[in-house]
Design a protein around this motif. Structure first.
Motif, PDB file in Angstrom:
ATOM      1  N   TRP A 143       0.808  -1.224   0.000  1.00  0.00           N
ATOM      2  CA  TRP A 143       0.000   0.000   0.000  1.00  0.00           C
ATOM      3  C   TRP A 143       0.837   1.267   0.000  1.00  0.00           C
ATOM      4  CZ3 TRP A 143      -4.268  -0.642  -2.063  1.00  0.00           C
ATOM      5  CH2 TRP A 143      -5.041  -1.782  -1.824  1.00  0.00           C
ATOM      6  N   SER A 144       2.155   1.145   0.214  1.00  0.00           N
ATOM      7  CA  SER A 144       2.938   2.367   0.091  1.00  0.00           C
ATOM      8  C   SER A 144       3.428   2.530  -1.347  1.00  0.00           C
ATOM      9  CB  SER A 144       4.096   2.385   1.082  1.00  0.00           C
ATOM     10  OG  SER A 144       4.806   1.192   0.982  1.00  0.00           O
ATOM     11  N   LEU A 145       3.556   1.406  -2.115  1.00  0.00           N
ATOM     12  CA  LEU A 145       4.042   1.532  -3.490  1.00  0.00           C
ATOM     13  C   LEU A 145       2.922   1.832  -4.478  1.00  0.00           C
ATOM     14  CD1 LEU A 145       6.821  -1.189  -3.816  1.00  0.00           C
ATOM     15  CD2 LEU A 145       7.056   1.264  -3.622  1.00  0.00           C
ATOM     16  N   VAL A 146       1.764   1.203  -4.291  1.00  0.00           N
ATOM     17  CA  VAL A 146       0.673   1.358  -5.268  1.00  0.00           C
ATOM     18  C   VAL A 146       0.263   2.827  -5.453  1.00  0.00           C
ATOM     19  CG1 VAL A 146      -1.761   0.851  -5.654  1.00  0.00           C
ATOM     20  CG2 VAL A 146      -0.180  -0.994  -5.201  1.00  0.00           C
ATOM     21  N   PRO A 147       0.022   3.591  -4.382  1.00  0.00           N
ATOM     22  CA  PRO A 147      -0.371   4.986  -4.607  1.00  0.00           C
ATOM     23  C   PRO A 147       0.720   5.806  -5.302  1.00  0.00           C
ATOM     24  CG  PRO A 147      -0.746   4.369  -2.333  1.00  0.00           C
ATOM     25  CD  PRO A 147      -0.007   3.255  -2.952  1.00  0.00           C
ATOM     26  N   ILE A 148       2.001   5.497  -5.018  1.00  0.00           N
ATOM     27  CA  ILE A 148       3.085   6.245  -5.669  1.00  0.00           C
ATOM     28  C   ILE A 148       3.048   5.997  -7.175  1.00  0.00           C
ATOM     29  CG2 ILE A 148       5.598   6.419  -5.883  1.00  0.00           C
ATOM     30  CD1 ILE A 148       5.777   5.788  -2.908  1.00  0.00           C
ATOM     31  N   PHE A 149       2.908   4.707  -7.520  1.00  0.00           N
ATOM     32  CA  PHE A 149       2.850   4.361  -8.948  1.00  0.00           C
ATOM     33  C   PHE A 149       1.644   5.002  -9.601  1.00  0.00           C
ATOM     34  CE2 PHE A 149       6.293   1.778  -8.241  1.00  0.00           C
ATOM     35  CZ  PHE A 149       6.683   1.085  -9.373  1.00  0.00           C
ATOM     36  N   PHE A 150       0.537   4.943  -8.926  1.00  0.00           N
ATOM     37  CA  PHE A 150      -0.705   5.481  -9.468  1.00  0.00           C
ATOM     38  C   PHE A 150      -0.529   6.979  -9.750  1.00  0.00           C
ATOM     39  CE2 PHE A 150      -4.948   7.314  -9.069  1.00  0.00           C
ATOM     40  CZ  PHE A 150      -5.638   6.498  -9.947  1.00  0.00           C
ATOM     41  N   ALA A 151      -0.013   7.706  -8.753  1.00  0.00           N
ATOM     42  CA  ALA A 151       0.144   9.146  -8.887  1.00  0.00           C
ATOM     43  C   ALA A 151       1.127   9.458 -10.022  1.00  0.00           C
ATOM     44  CB  ALA A 151       0.647   9.730  -7.573  1.00  0.00           C
ATOM     45  N   LEU A 152       2.209   8.651 -10.105  1.00  0.00           N
ATOM     46  CA  LEU A 152       3.218   8.876 -11.131  1.00  0.00           C
ATOM     47  C   LEU A 152       2.635   8.707 -12.532  1.00  0.00           C
ATOM     48  CD1 LEU A 152       6.184   9.432 -10.447  1.00  0.00           C
ATOM     49  CD2 LEU A 152       6.688   7.146 -11.277  1.00  0.00           C
ATOM     50  N   PHE A 153       1.889   7.610 -12.716  1.00  0.00           N
ATOM     51  CA  PHE A 153       1.308   7.343 -14.040  1.00  0.00           C
ATOM     52  C   PHE A 153       0.323   8.432 -14.426  1.00  0.00           C
ATOM     53  CE2 PHE A 153       2.067   2.588 -13.363  1.00  0.00           C
ATOM     54  CZ  PHE A 153       3.329   2.704 -13.921  1.00  0.00           C
ATOM     55  N   VAL A 154      -0.504   8.826 -13.472  1.00  0.00           N
ATOM     56  CA  VAL A 154      -1.508   9.836 -13.782  1.00  0.00           C
ATOM     57  C   VAL A 154      -0.822  11.144 -14.151  1.00  0.00           C
ATOM     58  CG1 VAL A 154      -3.362  11.223 -12.797  1.00  0.00           C
ATOM     59  CG2 VAL A 154      -3.331   8.777 -12.413  1.00  0.00           C
ATOM     60  N   LEU A 155       0.210  11.506 -13.397  1.00  0.00           N
ATOM     61  CA  LEU A 155       0.931  12.750 -13.640  1.00  0.00           C
ATOM     62  C   LEU A 155       1.572  12.725 -15.028  1.00  0.00           C
ATOM     63  CD1 LEU A 155       1.702  15.332 -12.020  1.00  0.00           C
ATOM     64  CD2 LEU A 155       3.929  14.286 -11.729  1.00  0.00           C
ATOM     65  N   LEU A 171      -3.283   3.294 -19.246  1.00  0.00           N
ATOM     66  CA  LEU A 171      -2.983   3.591 -17.835  1.00  0.00           C
ATOM     67  C   LEU A 171      -3.592   2.529 -16.929  1.00  0.00           C
ATOM     68  CD1 LEU A 171      -1.855   5.838 -15.856  1.00  0.00           C
ATOM     69  CD2 LEU A 171      -4.202   6.573 -15.682  1.00  0.00           C
ATOM     70  N   VAL A 172      -4.858   2.157 -17.243  1.00  0.00           N
ATOM     71  CA  VAL A 172      -5.534   1.143 -16.426  1.00  0.00           C
ATOM     72  C   VAL A 172      -4.773  -0.185 -16.512  1.00  0.00           C
ATOM     73  CG1 VAL A 172      -7.627  -0.235 -16.204  1.00  0.00           C
ATOM     74  CG2 VAL A 172      -7.775   2.242 -16.547  1.00  0.00           C
ATOM     75  N   VAL A 173      -4.421  -0.551 -17.778  1.00  0.00           N
ATOM     76  CA  VAL A 173      -3.689  -1.814 -17.968  1.00  0.00           C
ATOM     77  C   VAL A 173      -2.352  -1.762 -17.220  1.00  0.00           C
ATOM     78  CG1 VAL A 173      -2.524  -3.255 -19.690  1.00  0.00           C
ATOM     79  CG2 VAL A 173      -4.769  -2.304 -20.172  1.00  0.00           C
ATOM     80  N   PHE A 174      -1.683  -0.618 -17.382  1.00  0.00           N
ATOM     81  CA  PHE A 174      -0.385  -0.444 -16.737  1.00  0.00           C
ATOM     82  C   PHE A 174      -0.502  -0.534 -15.224  1.00  0.00           C
ATOM     83  CE2 PHE A 174       3.874   1.257 -16.557  1.00  0.00           C
ATOM     84  CZ  PHE A 174       4.395   0.745 -17.726  1.00  0.00           C
ATOM     85  N   LEU A 175      -1.558   0.095 -14.715  1.00  0.00           N
ATOM     86  CA  LEU A 175      -1.760   0.073 -13.260  1.00  0.00           C
ATOM     87  C   LEU A 175      -2.006  -1.341 -12.759  1.00  0.00           C
ATOM     88  CD1 LEU A 175      -3.792   3.164 -12.152  1.00  0.00           C
ATOM     89  CD2 LEU A 175      -1.678   2.301 -11.225  1.00  0.00           C
ATOM     90  N   CYS A 176      -2.858  -2.066 -13.520  1.00  0.00           N
ATOM     91  CA  CYS A 176      -3.153  -3.451 -13.116  1.00  0.00           C
ATOM     92  C   CYS A 176      -1.856  -4.252 -13.096  1.00  0.00           C
ATOM     93  CB  CYS A 176      -4.139  -4.107 -14.070  1.00  0.00           C
ATOM     94  SG  CYS A 176      -5.751  -3.354 -13.926  1.00  0.00           S
ATOM     95  N   LEU A 177      -1.091  -4.083 -14.204  1.00  0.00           N
ATOM     96  CA  LEU A 177       0.163  -4.832 -14.293  1.00  0.00           C
ATOM     97  C   LEU A 177       1.098  -4.469 -13.154  1.00  0.00           C
ATOM     98  CD1 LEU A 177       0.985  -4.902 -18.094  1.00  0.00           C
ATOM     99  CD2 LEU A 177       0.372  -6.799 -16.611  1.00  0.00           C
ATOM    100  N   SER A 178       1.216  -3.143 -12.912  1.00  0.00           N
ATOM    101  CA  SER A 178       2.170  -2.745 -11.867  1.00  0.00           C
ATOM    102  C   SER A 178       1.691  -3.190 -10.492  1.00  0.00           C
ATOM    103  CB  SER A 178       2.450  -1.252 -11.903  1.00  0.00           C
ATOM    104  OG  SER A 178       1.256  -0.555 -11.775  1.00  0.00           O
ATOM    105  N   THR A 179       0.344  -3.218 -10.288  1.00  0.00           N
ATOM    106  CA  THR A 179      -0.176  -3.718  -9.007  1.00  0.00           C
ATOM    107  C   THR A 179       0.236  -5.176  -8.820  1.00  0.00           C
ATOM    108  OG1 THR A 179      -2.044  -2.256  -9.252  1.00  0.00           O
ATOM    109  CG2 THR A 179      -2.265  -3.984  -7.625  1.00  0.00           C
TER     110      THR A 179
END
Ligand SMILES: Nc1ncnc2c1ncn2[C@@H]1O[C@H](COP(=O)(O)OP(=O)(O)OP(=O)(O)O)[C@@H](O)[C@H]1O
Ligand SMILES: [Mg+2]
Length: 527
Positions: free
Chosen positions: A13-25, A202-210
């Motif tokens: 839970w500390s990595l997922v939000p960072i990745f999410f914010a990074l991808f969105v940005l 982004l969604v696919v990337f997020l799923c993969l990175s999760t």
């Protein structure tokens, strides 16, 4: 699987939000840049088209020739994104215009605004404007059409000497304007499709990175979890199981240290087990011996009862009979001898009874019969038993019994024996002063104290006077007869009644024995 308190969950839970914010940005920045580039591209195209048209339509504007104007417009109307075009002549009169079929005519028929006119007459720079009409966006360019006066024939004649100089000195004059707009629809559509594509990627990337982060967190925490699991198993006694410590990292080192600790623990445990087994063996042997001794003791006591008490009782009976029947027939010396015989026989019987009582208590054969204890009557009875022994001339006997005491439920017979034994001691060891028996109740406890001003107990003897046959410093003193069983019986009986007994004494000052018992033995239950 992912408890929030676990180490794994914290990594996750500390990595997922960072990745999410990074991808969105990144997505937002990219989208903005792409849009800007596309818009600039269209704007540049519109600018060069407008300026080219302004240049190529100079003659057509000067002559206001329709066919020339039409020909000039041909170069722009077929171009991609074209929206509309107008050419204005002197005094900003619209000379010609063209538009894409779908465009509403209101957009181009309008006269030039005052603001536009002023700006165009002051400068030869193009003017740009972006605006939205309906759902469509447009970028509109206004390019001035300029002309240099030297192109007139009579001026050319005057300046025949140096034409270039003459032209360069003339100021360009604005003779009209081109207004050209390109539609941004294609750019917007491109941006929308880009946004869609970016969003789904982004969604696919997020799923993969999760998934990757999860696998990563599992990979990191697995050895730690294995360690924890193993530690739990060790705590359940599986000390000879080893944790694989093949990774050379810190966790591997931890596992090695853990294994070593478990091995050491296991060794200690084995040593301990061996020792316990040895001791158990020894204890079993001792126990067997004790059981044998106890068996001997029981048999001995049964014999004592049978072989000693029975004949002794007969001796006492016969002696009493003899005493009665020889009344007046024997000399006083003979009578004294007979009384001595009776006294000694009775003391011997008392001692045998004490021994038998103690043996019975130790063998657990003592029944507890709980009933209402009439404490004043009980003390009265005990007092009258010891009174004959009391030297009333020097020793006073005081009873302190509060009148309204709550009823006491205990074993009256045992309590009577406790009081009797304590009073007997007080009488025996007090030559002058007083003996006081007092009772009280507090916090569900009954307290009975026997205090005297007698010889007192030496400090060294206090800890063992409750043991069997322990008589302390007076052991060899012929003045105080006894066997050392009275207090031992008191202690055992008090234990059986669920209470305690303590002594407070000093040599020459006297002693106080205090017995504490539960007020209601029924509720506490016999011990
Ligand atoms: N009230 C007392 N004052 C002084 N010493 C006492 C008193 N009560 C007990 N003791 C000491 O404790 C010892 C043990 O007492 P206990 O009643 O067990 O034995 P005993 O009175 O000597 O013999 P027995 O009671 O068997 O006839 C006594 O010998 C005596 O030294
Ligand atoms: Mg005694």
């Amino acid at each position: 699987m992912l408890r929030l308190t676990s180490f794994r969950a914290r990594i996750f839970w500390s990595l997922v939000p960072i990745f999410f914010a990074l991808f969105v940005l990144l997505g937002v920045v990219d989208l903005y840049q792409q849009g800007q580039l596309a818009e600039e591209e269209v704007a540049k195209r519109a600018q060069s088209m407008a300026e080219n048209l302004a240049y190529s339509s100079r003659l057509a504007v000067l002559t206001e020739d329709k066919s020339l104007l039409n020909a000039a417009l041909q170069s722009v109307t077929g171009v991609a994104d074209f929206a509309y075009v107008s050419i204005y002549g002197e005094r900003w009169t619209p000379l010609i215009n063209a538009k894409r079929k779908q465009i509403e005519s209101g957009l181009i028929e309008s006269e030039l605004t005052e603001e536009y006119r002023n700006k165009l007459s002051q400068s030869t720079e193009s003017l740009i404007k972006t605006y939205t009409r309906g759902t469509e966006r447009y970028v509109e360019f206004m390019a001035p059409i300029t002309s240099i006066q030297s192109s007139l024939p009579y001026e050319l004649q005057i300046a025949s000497g140096d034409q270039t100089i003459a032209e360069s000195t003339k100021e360009p004059q604005t003779i009209g304007a081109v207004r050209l707009a390109l539609s941004m629809t294609r750019v917007d559509a491109q941006r929308a499709s880009f946004l869609k594509w970016r969003g789904s990627s982004l969604v696919v990337f997020l799923c993969l990175s999760t998934i990757v982060i999860y696998i990563f967190s599992v990979k990191i925490t697995r050895p730690i979890n294995r360690l924890t699991e193993q530690a739990k198993r060790m705590s359940r006694g599986y000390l000879n199981e080893e944790i694989p410590a093949d990774s050379g990292d810190e966790i591997g080192q931890l596992a090695t240290a853990f294994n070593e600790m478990a091995r050491a623990l296991n060794n200690q445990y084995l040593v301990l087990e061996r020792k316990v087994a040895e001791r158990t063996k020894e204890l079993t042997k001792v126990n067997e011996k004790l059981a044998e001794t106890s068996e001997h003791k029981s048999r001995f006591l049964a014999n004592v009862n049978h072989e000693l008490r029975t004949p002794l009782s007969s001796i006492i009976g016969y002696a009493r009979l003899m005493q009665r029947e020889t009344e007046g027939q024997i000399s006083s010396l003979q009578r004294e001898n007979l009384e001595d015989l009776l006294g000694n026989a009775e003391r011997l019987l008392g001692m045998i009874d004490s021994l038998l009582d103690l043996a019975k208590i130790e063998a657990g054969k003592m029944d507890v019969n709980v009933g209402l204890v009439r404490i004043d009557e009980l003390i009265q009875g005990a007092a009258s038993s010891i009174e004959p022994m009391l030297n009333k001339q020097y020793v006073s006997f005081i009873r302190d019994i509060p009148p309204n005491m709550a009823p006491l439920y205990s074993d009256p017979e045992k309590l009577r024996q406790i009081v009797l034994n304590l009073l007997e001691n007080a009488v025996k060891f007090t030559d002058f002063g007083e003996i006081k028996i007092s009772v009280s109740q507090a916090n569900g406890n009954f307290k009975l104290a026997v205090a005297d001003s007698g010889i007192g107990v030496a400090q060294a003897d206090l800890k063992n006077i409750f043991e069997e046959f322990e008589r302390g410093r007076i052991t060899h003193d012929g003045n105080y007869r006894g066997t050392g069983l009275g207090l031992a019986i008191v202690k055992r009986l008090v234990d059986v009644l669920g209470g305690s007994v303590v002594v407070d004494s000093a040599v020459g000052r006297g002693s106080t024995f205090t017995v504490t018992l539960p007020v209601n033995l029924d509720k506490t239950g016999p011990v």
